[in-house]
Design a protein around this motif. Structure first.
Motif, PDB file in Angstrom:
ATOM      1  N   GLY A 134      36.378  33.279  53.012  1.00  0.00           N
ATOM      2  CA  GLY A 134      35.218  33.100  52.144  1.00  0.00           C
ATOM      3  C   GLY A 134      34.029  33.910  52.618  1.00  0.00           C
ATOM      4  O   GLY A 134      34.174  34.870  53.369  1.00  0.00           O
ATOM      5  N   PRO A 135      32.844  33.505  52.186  1.00  0.00           N
ATOM      6  CA  PRO A 135      31.643  34.299  52.475  1.00  0.00           C
ATOM      7  C   PRO A 135      31.112  34.124  53.887  1.00  0.00           C
ATOM      8  O   PRO A 135      31.585  33.278  54.657  1.00  0.00           O
TER       9      PRO A 135
ATOM     10  N   CYS B 153      29.157  37.990  50.176  1.00  0.00           N
ATOM     11  CA  CYS B 153      30.576  38.222  49.864  1.00  0.00           C
ATOM     12  C   CYS B 153      31.244  39.015  50.983  1.00  0.00           C
ATOM     13  O   CYS B 153      30.727  40.028  51.440  1.00  0.00           O
TER      14      CYS B 153
ATOM     15  N   CYS C 183      34.869  39.224  50.567  1.00  0.00           N
ATOM     16  CA  CYS C 183      36.179  39.544  49.988  1.00  0.00           C
ATOM     17  C   CYS C 183      36.135  40.823  49.152  1.00  0.00           C
ATOM     18  O   CYS C 183      37.175  41.406  48.872  1.00  0.00           O
TER      19      CYS C 183
ATOM     20  N   SER D  84      33.306  39.886  44.412  1.00  0.00           N
ATOM     21  CA  SER D  84      32.189  39.241  43.717  1.00  0.00           C
ATOM     22  C   SER D  84      31.618  40.138  42.625  1.00  0.00           C
ATOM     23  O   SER D  84      31.536  41.351  42.776  1.00  0.00           O
TER      24      SER D  84
ATOM     25  N   LYS E 220      27.638  41.275  43.953  1.00  0.00           N
ATOM     26  CA  LYS E 220      27.505  41.766  45.328  1.00  0.00           C
ATOM     27  C   LYS E 220      26.062  42.176  45.607  1.00  0.00           C
ATOM     28  O   LYS E 220      25.421  42.732  44.715  1.00  0.00           O
TER      29      LYS E 220
ATOM     30  N   CYS F   5      27.984  36.227  47.227  1.00  0.00           N
ATOM     31  CA  CYS F   5      29.238  35.569  46.824  1.00  0.00           C
ATOM     32  C   CYS F   5      29.024  34.838  45.501  1.00  0.00           C
ATOM     33  O   CYS F   5      28.017  34.154  45.315  1.00  0.00           O
TER      34      CYS F   5
ATOM     35  N   HIS G  23      36.191  34.502  45.472  1.00  0.00           N
ATOM     36  CA  HIS G  23      37.157  34.452  46.584  1.00  0.00           C
ATOM     37  C   HIS G  23      38.084  33.243  46.475  1.00  0.00           C
ATOM     38  O   HIS G  23      39.202  33.273  46.954  1.00  0.00           O
TER      39      HIS G  23
END
Ligand code: FES
Length: 70
Positions: A18-19, A46, A48, A51, A54, A57, A61
């Motif tokens: 995750g974030p 974010c 991942c 998002s 950006k 997040c 994710h």
């Protein structure tokens, strides 16, 4: 052993799959070099890459496949 006092919290927390959570004021530089500032009590950055907002997040994710071993 955790030596933190009960009322102390880290400024940066990495959430598995995750974030990155940031506590307090921060300036984030995105991949294009543009700076994004935040003064929120807690902001989620974010990690991942999926998002739609950006560098922040947006929860996307949660729909992605988790890394093996998690
Ligand atoms: S970490 Fe949440 S959308 Fe990328």
């Amino acid at each position: 052993m955790n030596q933190q006092a009960p009322d102390e919290h880290p400024d940066v927390i990495l959430c598995p799959d995750g974030p990155m959570l940031l506590r307090g004021e921060h300036v984030i530089e995105d991949e294009d070099g543009k700076e994004h500032s935040t003064t929120r009590p807690v902001s989620a950055v974010c990690r991942c890459g999926a998002s739609g907002i950006k560098p922040w997040c947006d929860g996307t994710h949660k729909t992605m496949r988790k890394r093996p071993g998690r």
